[in-house]
Design a protein around this motif. Structure first.
Motif, PDB file in Angstrom:
ATOM      1  N   GLN A   1     -52.872   2.719  83.676  1.00 27.97           N
ATOM      2  CA  GLN A   1     -52.445   0.865  84.371  1.00 27.97           C
ATOM      3  C   GLN A   1     -53.969  -0.216  84.387  1.00 27.97           C
ATOM      4  N   LEU A   2     -54.844   0.657  84.400  1.00 26.61           N
ATOM      5  CA  LEU A   2     -56.254   0.103  83.894  1.00 26.61           C
ATOM      6  C   LEU A   2     -56.371  -0.299  82.846  1.00 26.61           C
ATOM      7  N   LEU A   3     -56.427   0.716  81.725  1.00 27.49           N
ATOM      8  CA  LEU A   3     -56.105  -0.087  80.118  1.00 27.49           C
ATOM      9  C   LEU A   3     -54.820  -0.631  79.536  1.00 27.49           C
ATOM     10  N   GLY A   4     -53.693  -0.672  80.024  1.00 26.49           N
ATOM     11  CA  GLY A   4     -52.757  -1.999  80.361  1.00 26.49           C
ATOM     12  C   GLY A   4     -51.703  -1.455  79.044  1.00 26.49           C
ATOM     13  N   TYR A   5     -51.830  -0.438  79.444  1.00 23.27           N
ATOM     14  CA  TYR A   5     -50.484   0.328  79.195  1.00 23.27           C
ATOM     15  C   TYR A   5     -49.184   1.197  79.516  1.00 23.27           C
ATOM     16  N   GLU A   6     -49.085   1.175  81.039  1.00 22.09           N
ATOM     17  CA  GLU A   6     -48.882   1.443  81.737  1.00 22.09           C
ATOM     18  C   GLU A   6     -47.109   1.047  81.231  1.00 22.09           C
ATOM     19  N   ALA A   7     -46.451   0.041  81.018  1.00 25.76           N
ATOM     20  CA  ALA A   7     -45.685  -0.136  81.210  1.00 25.76           C
ATOM     21  C   ALA A   7     -44.835   0.027  79.545  1.00 25.76           C
ATOM     22  N   LYS A   8     -45.805  -0.677  78.808  1.00 29.61           N
ATOM     23  CA  LYS A   8     -45.757   0.172  77.280  1.00 29.61           C
ATOM     24  C   LYS A   8     -45.376   1.878  77.513  1.00 29.61           C
ATOM     25  N   GLY A   9     -46.282   2.745  77.615  1.00 30.32           N
ATOM     26  CA  GLY A   9     -46.280   3.990  77.754  1.00 30.32           C
ATOM     27  C   GLY A   9     -46.905   3.922  76.722  1.00 30.32           C
ATOM     28  N   THR A  10     -47.534   3.928  75.469  1.00 29.63           N
ATOM     29  CA  THR A  10     -48.485   3.533  74.417  1.00 29.63           C
ATOM     30  C   THR A  10     -49.384   3.001  74.163  1.00 29.63           C
ATOM     31  N   THR A  11     -50.109   3.372  73.531  1.00 32.27           N
ATOM     32  CA  THR A  11     -50.900   2.120  72.850  1.00 32.27           C
ATOM     33  C   THR A  11     -51.890   3.006  72.158  1.00 32.27           C
ATOM     34  N   ARG A  12     -52.968   2.136  70.975  1.00 31.60           N
ATOM     35  CA  ARG A  12     -53.427   1.823  69.919  1.00 31.60           C
ATOM     36  C   ARG A  12     -55.080   2.302  70.533  1.00 31.60           C
ATOM     37  N   VAL A  13     -55.824   3.483  70.944  1.00 30.04           N
ATOM     38  CA  VAL A  13     -57.174   3.291  71.725  1.00 30.04           C
ATOM     39  C   VAL A  13     -57.956   4.342  70.644  1.00 30.04           C
ATOM     40  N   ARG A  14     -59.502   4.328  70.999  1.00 24.86           N
ATOM     41  CA  ARG A  14     -60.494   5.289  70.596  1.00 24.86           C
ATOM     42  C   ARG A  14     -60.833   5.961  70.891  1.00 24.86           C
ATOM     43  N   VAL A  15     -61.545   7.223  71.198  1.00 28.51           N
ATOM     44  CA  VAL A  15     -61.506   7.985  72.352  1.00 28.51           C
ATOM     45  C   VAL A  15     -63.251   8.254  71.637  1.00 28.51           C
ATOM     46  N   GLU A  16     -64.170   7.945  72.587  1.00 27.88           N
ATOM     47  CA  GLU A  16     -65.485   8.932  71.736  1.00 27.88           C
ATOM     48  C   GLU A  16     -65.855   9.482  73.197  1.00 27.88           C
ATOM     49  N   ILE A  17     -65.950  10.617  73.177  1.00 28.60           N
ATOM     50  CA  ILE A  17     -66.775  11.488  73.979  1.00 28.60           C
ATOM     51  C   ILE A  17     -68.495  10.976  74.618  1.00 28.60           C
ATOM     52  N   LEU A  18     -69.045  10.955  75.687  1.00 31.74           N
ATOM     53  CA  LEU A  18     -69.993  10.235  76.387  1.00 31.74           C
ATOM     54  C   LEU A  18     -70.980  11.855  76.083  1.00 31.74           C
ATOM     55  N   PRO A  19     -71.817  12.073  74.774  1.00 33.11           N
ATOM     56  CA  PRO A  19     -72.801  13.382  75.213  1.00 33.11           C
ATOM     57  C   PRO A  19     -73.563  13.258  76.341  1.00 33.11           C
ATOM     58  N   GLU A  20     -74.269  13.193  76.679  1.00 29.25           N
ATOM     59  CA  GLU A  20     -75.272  12.767  78.063  1.00 29.25           C
ATOM     60  C   GLU A  20     -74.441  13.775  78.694  1.00 29.25           C
ATOM     61  N   GLU A  21     -73.370  12.905  79.510  1.00 27.20           N
ATOM     62  CA  GLU A  21     -72.821  13.071  80.737  1.00 27.20           C
ATOM     63  C   GLU A  21     -71.874  14.043  80.777  1.00 27.20           C
ATOM     64  N   SER A  22     -71.377  14.740  79.902  1.00 28.59           N
ATOM     65  CA  SER A  22     -71.124  15.932  79.633  1.00 28.59           C
ATOM     66  C   SER A  22     -71.437  16.866  79.217  1.00 28.59           C
ATOM     67  N   VAL A  23     -73.144  16.886  78.480  1.00 25.82           N
ATOM     68  CA  VAL A  23     -72.943  17.853  78.819  1.00 25.82           C
ATOM     69  C   VAL A  23     -73.868  18.339  80.198  1.00 25.82           C
ATOM     70  N   ALA A  24     -74.548  17.406  80.656  1.00 28.55           N
ATOM     71  CA  ALA A  24     -75.021  17.449  81.517  1.00 28.55           C
ATOM     72  C   ALA A  24     -74.236  18.101  82.938  1.00 28.55           C
ATOM     73  N   LEU A  25     -72.946  17.497  82.208  1.00 32.22           N
ATOM     74  CA  LEU A  25     -71.627  18.053  83.655  1.00 32.22           C
ATOM     75  C   LEU A  25     -71.531  20.277  82.942  1.00 32.22           C
ATOM     76  N   ARG A  26     -72.195  19.563  81.993  1.00 31.38           N
ATOM     77  CA  ARG A  26     -71.942  20.809  81.446  1.00 31.38           C
ATOM     78  C   ARG A  26     -72.191  22.692  81.885  1.00 31.38           C
ATOM     79  N   ASP A  27     -73.382  21.599  81.770  1.00 27.68           N
ATOM     80  CA  ASP A  27     -74.730  22.681  82.371  1.00 27.68           C
ATOM     81  C   ASP A  27     -74.818  22.898  83.672  1.00 27.68           C
ATOM     82  N   ALA A  28     -74.760  21.736  84.367  1.00 27.54           N
ATOM     83  CA  ALA A  28     -74.384  21.853  85.734  1.00 27.54           C
ATOM     84  C   ALA A  28     -73.621  23.057  86.671  1.00 27.54           C
TER      85      ALA A  28
END
Length: 313
Positions: free
Chosen positions: A151-178
């Motif tokens: 909904q927030l990305l604007g493609y709920e009705a359409k079903g699919t869309t073209r995206v770019r997915v990027e991991i956030l390394p600092e947040e992901s590593v901090a979460l893993r370590d915690a």
């Protein structure tokens, strides 16, 4: 989804939870364009999900092998889909409970959980999501987001869309370590949540460093001197009309939008205090009169910034 195939059953281990953060998303009522994240520490009683950190072994679906790994430089463009009611309330691949109204996602190989930024390449909207599930496994799609995320990305009705997915390394590593630092009998959960969807179309979203939610008003209050990007000439702000394209809780996001609007004319970033937080408003102007302001508004909206508004100081 992989859990529907039974490959991740038994991974929904329940344990005591020490929560490290909650990312909360709120849409700006004035422009319905900006979004922010807020971080808070909460007790285990506030979190219904119980998840564990896992990477997982290689697995095969419909003849295709997938190799999960910690990949903190991951970035990929492709097609995103979303999943909702059929999986609502069921365990995810790392033992959390899927809620289609949370800001989560499923990915085929990233660690669970990890934090990613997903950008809709068709409309420029961007959102931070927590990956806590495996999938999707259809038509080479690269990510499956929750219904609220779609909904927030604007493609709920359409079903699919073209995206770019990027991991956030600092947040992901901090979460893993915690999570790993709490021992075998404990876990931690980062929850991304959003308010109920408004009646109008979902706002365009840019998410970055967490900050307290801004309080927004329809008429902009007097502001301090504007902050202008170093590569842009500074406009003389002496009052008059502006076209406001967005308002953000971080300067980083404001400068990002300012850069996108650089071809439209003098652009200023106007900070204003909103409670304990500072809100950065991105505006084009000042404009000579109401007619020029309306023409600029039509031009900006025609370029895809449909929630832009005319404001006056």
């Amino acid at each position: 989804m992989l859990r529907s195939r039974g490959l991740f059953r038994g991974l929904a281990a329940r344990a005591g939870v020490l929560a490290v953060a909650t990312l909360a998303l709120a849409a700006c009522a004035e422009t319905q364009f900006a979004a922010h994240t807020a971080k808070r520490v909460t007790g285990s009683a506030d979190l219904p999900a119980r998840g564990v950190y896992k990477v997982g072994k290689p697995y095969q679906i419909d003849g295709t092998w997938y190799y999960p790994k910690e990949e903190y430089d991951y970035r990929e463009d492709g097609v995103a889909s979303w999943y909702g009611a059929d999986f609502h309330g069921k365990p995810t691949a790392n033992g959390e409970v899927y809620d289609m109204n949370d800001l989560t996602a499923a990915h085929r190989t990233l660690p669970l959980p990890s934090v990613v930024r997903v950008t809709n390449l068709d409309n420029g909207r961007s959102l931070i999501l927590r990956v806590n599930d495996r999938g999707p496994f259809a038509k080479n799609r690269i990510i499956d987001v929750s219904r609220r995320g779609a909904q927030l990305l604007g493609y709920e009705a359409k079903g699919t869309t073209r995206v770019r997915v990027e991991i956030l390394p600092e947040e992901s590593v901090a979460l893993r370590d915690a999570m790993l630092g709490k021992g075998r009998g404990e876990g931690a959960v980062v929850t991304v949540s959003a308010p109920a969807a408004p009646a109008a179309a979902a706002p365009a979203v840019v998410v970055a460093t967490p900050a307290p939610p801004p309080v927004m008003v329809q008429t902009a209050p007097p502001a301090p001197a504007p902050v202008v990007a170093a590569t842009r000439p500074q406009a003389a702000v002496v009052g008059g009309a502006y076209v406001q394209a967005g308002a953000f809780s971080t300067m980083e996001n404001a400068r990002h939008l300012e850069f996108q609007l650089q071809d439209y004319g003098p652009t200023v970033i106007m900070p204003v205090q909103s409670g304990a937080a500072t809100l950065y408003r991105v505006r084009i102007g000042p404009l000579a009169d109401a007619g020029e302001a309306q023409r600029m508004l039509d031009r900006v909206r025609g370029a895809g910034y449909s929630d832009a508004v005319v404001v006056a100081d």
